[in-house]
Every structure is written in structure tokens, then in C-alpha cells.
Scaffold this active site. Structure first.
Site, PDB file in Angstrom:
ATOM      1  N   LYS A 168       0.833  -1.213   0.000  1.00  0.00           N
ATOM      2  CA  LYS A 168       0.000   0.000   0.000  1.00  0.00           C
ATOM      3  C   LYS A 168       0.866   1.261   0.000  1.00  0.00           C
ATOM      4  CE  LYS A 168      -2.202  -1.049   3.833  1.00  0.00           C
ATOM      5  NZ  LYS A 168      -1.690  -2.371   4.271  1.00  0.00           N
ATOM      6  N   ARG A 222      -9.776   0.706   8.232  1.00  0.00           N
ATOM      7  CA  ARG A 222      -9.371  -0.654   8.609  1.00  0.00           C
ATOM      8  C   ARG A 222     -10.455  -1.372   9.404  1.00  0.00           C
ATOM      9  NH1 ARG A 222      -3.445   0.457   8.209  1.00  0.00           N
ATOM     10  NH2 ARG A 222      -2.332  -1.509   8.405  1.00  0.00           N
ATOM     11  N   ARG A 271      11.784  -5.626   5.658  1.00  0.00           N
ATOM     12  CA  ARG A 271      11.738  -4.181   5.933  1.00  0.00           C
ATOM     13  C   ARG A 271      12.212  -3.904   7.355  1.00  0.00           C
ATOM     14  NH1 ARG A 271       6.172  -0.940   5.174  1.00  0.00           N
ATOM     15  NH2 ARG A 271       5.581  -2.128   7.014  1.00  0.00           N
ATOM     16  N   ARG A 317      11.226  -0.107  12.565  1.00  0.00           N
ATOM     17  CA  ARG A 317       9.848  -0.253  13.057  1.00  0.00           C
ATOM     18  C   ARG A 317       9.737  -1.496  13.927  1.00  0.00           C
ATOM     19  NH1 ARG A 317       5.433   0.721   8.381  1.00  0.00           N
ATOM     20  NH2 ARG A 317       4.272  -0.601   9.826  1.00  0.00           N
ATOM     21  N   ARG A 336      -0.615  -8.892  13.375  1.00  0.00           N
ATOM     22  CA  ARG A 336      -1.163  -7.859  12.470  1.00  0.00           C
ATOM     23  C   ARG A 336      -2.010  -8.507  11.378  1.00  0.00           C
ATOM     24  NH1 ARG A 336       4.240  -4.922  10.890  1.00  0.00           N
ATOM     25  NH2 ARG A 336       2.932  -3.727   9.459  1.00  0.00           N
TER      26      ARG A 336
HETATM   27  P1  B4P Z   1       4.134  -1.881   2.192  1.00  0.00           P
HETATM   28  O1  B4P Z   1       3.410  -3.115   1.785  1.00  0.00           O
HETATM   29  O2  B4P Z   1       4.131  -0.747   1.278  1.00  0.00           O
HETATM   30  O3  B4P Z   1       3.620  -1.552   3.647  1.00  0.00           O
HETATM   31  P2  B4P Z   1       2.079  -1.185   3.968  1.00  0.00           P
HETATM   32  O4  B4P Z   1       1.181  -2.302   3.552  1.00  0.00           O
HETATM   33  O5  B4P Z   1       1.791   0.163   3.455  1.00  0.00           O
HETATM   34  O6  B4P Z   1       2.152  -0.947   5.471  1.00  0.00           O
HETATM   35  P3  B4P Z   1       1.571  -1.605   6.761  1.00  0.00           P
HETATM   36  O7  B4P Z   1       0.199  -2.153   6.613  1.00  0.00           O
HETATM   37  O8  B4P Z   1       2.658  -2.523   7.249  1.00  0.00           O
HETATM   38  O9  B4P Z   1       1.591  -0.425   7.778  1.00  0.00           O
HETATM   39  P4  B4P Z   1       0.685   0.819   8.169  1.00  0.00           P
HETATM   40  O10 B4P Z   1       1.651   1.935   8.244  1.00  0.00           O
HETATM   41  O11 B4P Z   1      -0.510   1.023   7.307  1.00  0.00           O
HETATM   42  O12 B4P Z   1       5.623  -2.297   2.418  1.00  0.00           O
HETATM   43  C1  B4P Z   1       6.013  -3.518   3.007  1.00  0.00           C
HETATM   44  C2  B4P Z   1       7.328  -3.978   2.429  1.00  0.00           C
HETATM   45  O13 B4P Z   1       7.092  -4.682   1.221  1.00  0.00           O
HETATM   46  C3  B4P Z   1       8.298  -2.851   2.075  1.00  0.00           C
HETATM   47  O14 B4P Z   1       9.572  -3.202   2.534  1.00  0.00           O
HETATM   48  C4  B4P Z   1       8.275  -2.799   0.553  1.00  0.00           C
HETATM   49  O15 B4P Z   1       9.485  -2.396   0.004  1.00  0.00           O
HETATM   50  C5  B4P Z   1       7.956  -4.231   0.190  1.00  0.00           C
HETATM   51  N1  B4P Z   1       7.230  -4.369  -1.074  1.00  0.00           N
HETATM   52  C6  B4P Z   1       6.185  -3.624  -1.481  1.00  0.00           C
HETATM   53  N2  B4P Z   1       5.781  -4.041  -2.718  1.00  0.00           N
HETATM   54  C7  B4P Z   1       6.581  -5.079  -3.068  1.00  0.00           C
HETATM   55  C8  B4P Z   1       6.668  -5.939  -4.217  1.00  0.00           C
HETATM   56  N3  B4P Z   1       5.832  -5.820  -5.252  1.00  0.00           N
HETATM   57  N4  B4P Z   1       7.592  -6.914  -4.224  1.00  0.00           N
HETATM   58  C9  B4P Z   1       8.441  -7.051  -3.187  1.00  0.00           C
HETATM   59  N5  B4P Z   1       8.434  -6.263  -2.069  1.00  0.00           N
HETATM   60  C10 B4P Z   1       7.516  -5.294  -2.023  1.00  0.00           C
HETATM   61  O16 B4P Z   1       0.147   0.406   9.617  1.00  0.00           O
HETATM   62  C11 B4P Z   1       0.999   0.145  10.724  1.00  0.00           C
HETATM   63  C12 B4P Z   1       0.190   0.005  12.013  1.00  0.00           C
HETATM   64  O17 B4P Z   1      -0.467   1.275  12.319  1.00  0.00           O
HETATM   65  C13 B4P Z   1      -0.964  -1.009  12.008  1.00  0.00           C
HETATM   66  O18 B4P Z   1      -0.531  -2.313  12.303  1.00  0.00           O
HETATM   67  C14 B4P Z   1      -1.897  -0.418  13.105  1.00  0.00           C
HETATM   68  O19 B4P Z   1      -1.430  -0.743  14.398  1.00  0.00           O
HETATM   69  C15 B4P Z   1      -1.755   1.079  12.921  1.00  0.00           C
HETATM   70  N6  B4P Z   1      -2.807   1.637  12.033  1.00  0.00           N
HETATM   71  C16 B4P Z   1      -2.585   2.227  10.819  1.00  0.00           C
HETATM   72  N7  B4P Z   1      -3.754   2.611  10.264  1.00  0.00           N
HETATM   73  C17 B4P Z   1      -4.743   2.260  11.150  1.00  0.00           C
HETATM   74  C18 B4P Z   1      -6.166   2.377  11.130  1.00  0.00           C
HETATM   75  N8  B4P Z   1      -6.806   2.905  10.084  1.00  0.00           N
HETATM   76  N9  B4P Z   1      -6.864   1.894  12.184  1.00  0.00           N
HETATM   77  C19 B4P Z   1      -6.238   1.353  13.239  1.00  0.00           C
HETATM   78  N10 B4P Z   1      -4.889   1.211  13.320  1.00  0.00           N
HETATM   79  C20 B4P Z   1      -4.142   1.650  12.280  1.00  0.00           C
END
Ligand code: B4P
Length: 191
Positions: free
Chosen positions: A14, A89, A128, A134, A146
């Protein structure tokens, strides 16, 4: 106003795809994860509360994130649209977002759901965690919690928007460019 939700489990890409989308489509990027981490870094009371949930891999309470998104929308009156990354979420957050956008005569136009298998999610997040600093990425048990939270509380958000015909699935495994091309196709078909 064009409003897009980028949806998917933790580690589905995302945040990664969001950076490309906001650049191409000139949308305002609202990531609740980034907003929460900024609060933690600034050591605000909200940040301290959020940290206790995030460190365990749990969702932060709805009232906290809904308040943050409400403020962020009203702080950007000239935005031509928003990209919501990691929000909503829970179904309660989804209903609150619909109500917030309604005040601006706007709606969620598209929900793009990134589909990635669980082994790949765990591998990406652990990888990551080696450099991100993190705490929620460096421990496999927390990562699994998670993903469990996602299945328990977040998948219903896709069901909610599916009932309005707004959800499109995109394969989230492959090169960043190929995934972005598929994401762009879906967005272009709605513009
Ligand atoms: P991403 O995949 O980009 O990470 P994300 O889904 O955006 O983030 P995530 O869900 O972990 O965290 P968030 O900040 O929303 O990247 C992951 C890795 O994959 C990276 O290293 C990237 O380089 C790699 N990658 C990506 N695409 C790839 C591909 N095609 N091939 C290979 N590698 C690839 O949330 C964090 C925490 O915040 C949650 O657990 C929760 O506690 C809280 N939170 C956030 N929003 C909330 C909400 N709305 N309600 C309640 N709690 C919330």
C-alpha cells in the site's frame, strides 16, 4: 473530487504503490500509519497511546484514527482528491469516512485491493524490519498478529464497499512497475 482507497493486508504494498499513485494523479496522500508514526516521533499523548497498540500489532482505536482523518481532510480544502492508505481498517471507520466525504458532496470512488499471499507478506515485513527501525516489523509474532487483526477486523471493509460495487482486486505480487501499471489501469477506468 476523486477519492481512492488502497486496501490490503500489512505488507501488501500500500505505502509503496501510494507514492507512485499520488505523484501520477496528484491526489493528497493520507496514510494513517504515517500519521500515527509522526505522532509517536513527536511524543504526543496520542502518539504514546497509539504506540501501545501498534507495538503489539493491534489496531489503534477507531475514535483516534477517525479524528486524525477528519482533521486531515478539513486541513486540505483545495485537494482534488485523496488517496487513503491503510484507512479504513474497520467497518466503523469506513462508515465514518463515507459520512465525512458526504459533507463535501464527495464519496469513495474506488477501492483497490492488493492481493498477496501470507508467506510473501511475512517475508517482506521481516525484510523491511532489518532497516526500518519499526518495532512492529522486526518480530514475526507481531507480524502474524497484524495479519490476524486484518482477517478479524479489516476484511469486512472490502465486503462493505463490495456491496456498492466499488472494489477492484489487483495482484500485488510481481515487479513494482507491473503492479503500478495494473493499478493505473483501474484508476484510469474510473476517471
Ligand atoms: P508496504 O506493503 O508498502 O507496507 P504497507 O502495507 O503500506 O504498510 P503496513 O500495513 O505494514 O503499515 P501501516 O503503516 O498502514 O511495504 C512492506 C514492504 O514490502 C516494504 O519493505 C516494501 O518495500 C515491500 N514491497 C512492497 N511491494 C513489493 C513488491 N511488489 N515486491 C516485493 N516487495 C515489495 O500500519 C501500521 C500500524 O499502524 C498497524 O498495524 C496499526 O497498528 C496502525 N494503524 C494504521 N492505520 C490504522 C487504522 N486505520 N486503524 C487502526 N490502526 C491503524
Amino acid at each position: 473530487m476523486f477519492n481512492l482507497i488502497l486496501f490490503g493486508p500489512p505488507g501488501s504494498g500500500k505505502g509503496t504503490q501510494s507514492e507512485k499513485i499520488v505523484e501520477k494523479y496528484n491526489l493528497k496522500h493520507l496514510s494513517t500509519g504515517d500519521l500515527l508514526r509522526a505522532q509517536i516521533k513527536a511524543e504526543t499523548p496520542l502518539g504514546l497511546e497509539a504506540k501501545s497498540f501498534m507495538d503489539k500489532g493491534h489496531l489503534v482505536p477507531d475514535s483516534v484514527v477517525i479524528g486524525m482523518i477528519s482533521d486531515a481532510i478539513s486541513d486540505n480544502p483545495d485537494a482534488k482528491g485523496f488517496l487513503f492508505d491503510g484507512f479504513p481498517r474497520t467497518e466503523e471507520q469506513a462508515k465514518a469516512l463515507d459520512a465525512l466525504l458526504n459533507k463535501y458532496d464527495a464519496e469513495v470512488n474506488l477501492v483497490l485491493s492488493l492481493v498477496v499471499n501470507e508467506d510473501e507478506l511475512i517475508a517482506r515485513l521481516l525484510n523491511r524490519g532489518k532497516s526500518s527501525g519499526r518495532s512492529d516489523d522486526s518480530n514475526e509474532a507481531v507480524i502474524k498478529d497484524r495479519i490476524k487483526e486484518y482477517h478479524a477486523k479489516t476484511t469486512s471493509v472490502a465486503d462493505y464497499y463490495s456491496s456498492f460495487g466499488k472494489v477492484k482486486e489487483v495482484k500485488g505480487v510481481g515487479s513494482l512497475e507491473d503492479i503500478f501499471a495494473a493499478v493505473s489501469n483501474e484508476i484510469d477506468s474510473k476517471l
